[in-house]
Motif scaffolding. Structure first.
Motif, PDB file in Angstrom:
ATOM      1  N   TRP A 103      37.806  44.268  47.112  1.00 28.69           N
ATOM      2  CA  TRP A 103      38.299  43.531  45.798  1.00 28.69           C
ATOM      3  C   TRP A 103      37.646  42.014  45.821  1.00 28.69           C
ATOM      4  CZ3 TRP A 103      41.050  39.201  47.507  1.00 28.69           C
ATOM      5  CH2 TRP A 103      41.897  39.201  48.559  1.00 28.69           C
ATOM      6  N   ASP A 104      37.701  41.447  44.742  1.00 22.87           N
ATOM      7  CA  ASP A 104      36.991  40.230  44.648  1.00 22.87           C
ATOM      8  C   ASP A 104      37.806  39.056  44.956  1.00 22.87           C
ATOM      9  OD1 ASP A 104      35.543  38.233  43.856  1.00 22.87           O
ATOM     10  OD2 ASP A 104      34.847  38.727  41.699  1.00 22.87           O
ATOM     11  N   LYS A 105      37.785  38.486  46.157  1.00 17.82           N
ATOM     12  CA  LYS A 105      38.622  37.392  46.368  1.00 17.82           C
ATOM     13  C   LYS A 105      38.449  36.119  45.291  1.00 17.82           C
ATOM     14  CE  LYS A 105      40.126  34.532  50.121  1.00 17.82           C
ATOM     15  NZ  LYS A 105      39.796  34.224  51.567  1.00 17.82           N
ATOM     16  N   LEU A 106      37.538  35.871  44.964  1.00 14.90           N
ATOM     17  CA  LEU A 106      37.303  34.574  44.179  1.00 14.90           C
ATOM     18  C   LEU A 106      37.828  34.934  42.566  1.00 14.90           C
ATOM     19  CD1 LEU A 106      36.191  32.014  43.666  1.00 14.90           C
ATOM     20  CD2 LEU A 106      34.007  32.933  43.033  1.00 14.90           C
ATOM     21  N   SER A 107      37.804  35.954  42.201  1.00 13.76           N
ATOM     22  CA  SER A 107      38.418  36.227  41.079  1.00 13.76           C
ATOM     23  C   SER A 107      39.953  36.508  41.288  1.00 13.76           C
ATOM     24  CB  SER A 107      38.187  37.777  40.366  1.00 13.76           C
ATOM     25  OG  SER A 107      36.828  37.701  40.159  1.00 13.76           O
ATOM     26  N   PHE A 108      40.431  36.736  42.227  1.00 11.46           N
ATOM     27  CA  PHE A 108      41.860  36.851  42.443  1.00 11.46           C
ATOM     28  C   PHE A 108      42.429  35.547  42.715  1.00 11.46           C
ATOM     29  CE2 PHE A 108      45.177  36.658  45.531  1.00 11.46           C
ATOM     30  CZ  PHE A 108      46.285  37.288  45.321  1.00 11.46           C
ATOM     31  N   LEU A 109      41.727  34.754  43.361  1.00 11.82           N
ATOM     32  CA  LEU A 109      42.199  33.332  43.539  1.00 11.82           C
ATOM     33  C   LEU A 109      42.246  32.462  42.385  1.00 11.82           C
ATOM     34  CD1 LEU A 109      40.266  32.287  46.786  1.00 11.82           C
ATOM     35  CD2 LEU A 109      42.912  32.607  46.410  1.00 11.82           C
ATOM     36  N   ARG A 110      41.361  32.783  41.502  1.00 10.31           N
ATOM     37  CA  ARG A 110      41.234  32.089  40.189  1.00 10.31           C
ATOM     38  C   ARG A 110      42.256  32.491  39.220  1.00 10.31           C
ATOM     39  NH1 ARG A 110      34.821  32.213  39.349  1.00 10.31           N
ATOM     40  NH2 ARG A 110      34.303  30.312  40.177  1.00 10.31           N
ATOM     41  N   GLN A 111      42.698  34.018  39.142  1.00 16.32           N
ATOM     42  CA  GLN A 111      43.391  34.429  38.304  1.00 16.32           C
ATOM     43  C   GLN A 111      44.884  33.852  38.932  1.00 16.32           C
ATOM     44  OE1 GLN A 111      42.757  38.564  39.050  1.00 16.32           O
ATOM     45  NE2 GLN A 111      41.407  38.832  37.183  1.00 16.32           N
ATOM     46  N   HIS A 112      45.104  33.789  39.962  1.00 17.29           N
ATOM     47  CA  HIS A 112      46.488  33.400  40.489  1.00 17.29           C
ATOM     48  C   HIS A 112      46.616  31.764  40.574  1.00 17.29           C
ATOM     49  CE1 HIS A 112      48.339  37.295  40.853  1.00 17.29           C
ATOM     50  NE2 HIS A 112      46.882  37.782  41.220  1.00 17.29           N
ATOM     51  N   GLY A 113      45.587  30.972  40.291  1.00 18.58           N
ATOM     52  CA  GLY A 113      45.752  29.653  40.295  1.00 18.58           C
ATOM     53  C   GLY A 113      45.662  28.950  41.694  1.00 18.58           C
ATOM     54  N   LEU A 114      45.120  29.720  42.688  1.00 23.36           N
ATOM     55  CA  LEU A 114      45.238  29.478  44.072  1.00 23.36           C
ATOM     56  C   LEU A 114      44.000  28.720  44.397  1.00 23.36           C
ATOM     57  CD1 LEU A 114      46.641  32.892  45.534  1.00 23.36           C
ATOM     58  CD2 LEU A 114      47.967  30.799  45.305  1.00 23.36           C
ATOM     59  N   PRO A 115      44.332  27.744  45.246  1.00 28.59           N
ATOM     60  CA  PRO A 115      43.094  26.913  45.711  1.00 28.59           C
ATOM     61  C   PRO A 115      41.835  27.876  46.254  1.00 28.59           C
ATOM     62  CG  PRO A 115      44.861  26.581  47.077  1.00 28.59           C
ATOM     63  CD  PRO A 115      45.402  27.686  46.215  1.00 28.59           C
ATOM     64  N   ILE A 116      40.668  27.233  45.857  1.00 28.87           N
ATOM     65  CA  ILE A 116      39.347  28.000  46.216  1.00 28.87           C
ATOM     66  C   ILE A 116      38.702  27.152  47.346  1.00 28.87           C
ATOM     67  CG2 ILE A 116      37.237  28.635  45.153  1.00 28.87           C
ATOM     68  CD1 ILE A 116      38.478  28.799  42.500  1.00 28.87           C
ATOM     69  N   PRO A 117      38.644  27.896  48.326  1.00 29.82           N
ATOM     70  CA  PRO A 117      37.702  27.106  49.710  1.00 29.82           C
ATOM     71  C   PRO A 117      36.474  26.780  48.983  1.00 29.82           C
ATOM     72  CG  PRO A 117      38.700  29.270  50.155  1.00 29.82           C
ATOM     73  CD  PRO A 117      38.848  29.233  48.810  1.00 29.82           C
ATOM     74  N   ASP A 118      35.977  25.393  49.617  1.00 34.71           N
ATOM     75  CA  ASP A 118      34.650  24.848  49.250  1.00 34.71           C
ATOM     76  C   ASP A 118      33.737  26.109  49.506  1.00 34.71           C
ATOM     77  OD1 ASP A 118      35.796  22.566  48.605  1.00 34.71           O
ATOM     78  OD2 ASP A 118      35.630  21.518  50.599  1.00 34.71           O
ATOM     79  N   THR A 119      33.951  26.878  50.598  1.00 30.09           N
ATOM     80  CA  THR A 119      32.650  27.651  50.781  1.00 30.09           C
ATOM     81  C   THR A 119      32.342  28.928  49.736  1.00 30.09           C
ATOM     82  OG1 THR A 119      34.228  29.161  52.041  1.00 30.09           O
ATOM     83  CG2 THR A 119      32.793  27.485  53.221  1.00 30.09           C
ATOM     84  N   MET A 120      33.522  28.954  48.903  1.00 28.73           N
ATOM     85  CA  MET A 120      33.230  29.920  47.866  1.00 28.73           C
ATOM     86  C   MET A 120      32.854  29.549  46.390  1.00 28.73           C
ATOM     87  SD  MET A 120      36.930  32.219  48.422  1.00 28.73           S
ATOM     88  CE  MET A 120      36.174  33.588  47.419  1.00 28.73           C
ATOM     89  N   GLU A 121      32.855  28.023  46.363  1.00 26.01           N
ATOM     90  CA  GLU A 121      32.326  27.722  45.171  1.00 26.01           C
ATOM     91  C   GLU A 121      30.897  27.518  45.158  1.00 26.01           C
ATOM     92  OE1 GLU A 121      34.974  24.692  43.146  1.00 26.01           O
ATOM     93  OE2 GLU A 121      35.516  24.235  45.191  1.00 26.01           O
TER      94      GLU A 121
END
Length: 121
Positions: A103-121
């Protein structure tokens, strides 16, 4: 119990956000490898993983397909927010011994308003 039946029970427990019921479906030495994360080894560690995940996000698994081939069940899923993924479950003696999820972790984090690690931006 067939692999397909175990995965159906897994989906029910997941949708009830019940980490204890989920963990009970795994063999003691099971491995759960959600590909965006490091593998989690052992039933106790898998239980703790689900406890953390359910604390962080409201998750729902909507089954699109469940396929079975020998010891394996394959789950194709989506959630109400549009995320899609699939999981592969190896089942022996009615217990999950190995699981791998994609599954796409970045999409999951964004959809749930969770912090996005610097390494993913």
């Amino acid at each position: 119990m067939s692999p397909r039946d175990v995965v159906r029970q897994w989906v029910d427990a997941f949708n009830q956000a019940d980490p204890d019921a989920l963990a009970a479906l795994y063999a003691e030495e099971a491995v759960n490898h959600q590909v965006p994360e490091e593998p989690v080894e052992g039933r106790r560690s898998i239980l703790e993983m689900f406890e953390r995940e359910f604390e962080n996000a409201d998750m729902t698994c909507i089954v699109e397909n469940i396929f079975e081939d020998g010891e394996w069940a394959i789950l194709e899923w989506r959630d109400p927010l549009g995320l899609r993924g699939c999981g592969f479950f190896r089942v022996k003696g009615g217990k999950i011994v190995f699981q791998r999820g994609y599954w796409d972790k970045l999409s999951f984090l964004r959809q749930h308003g969770l912090p996005i690690p610097d390494t993913m931006e």
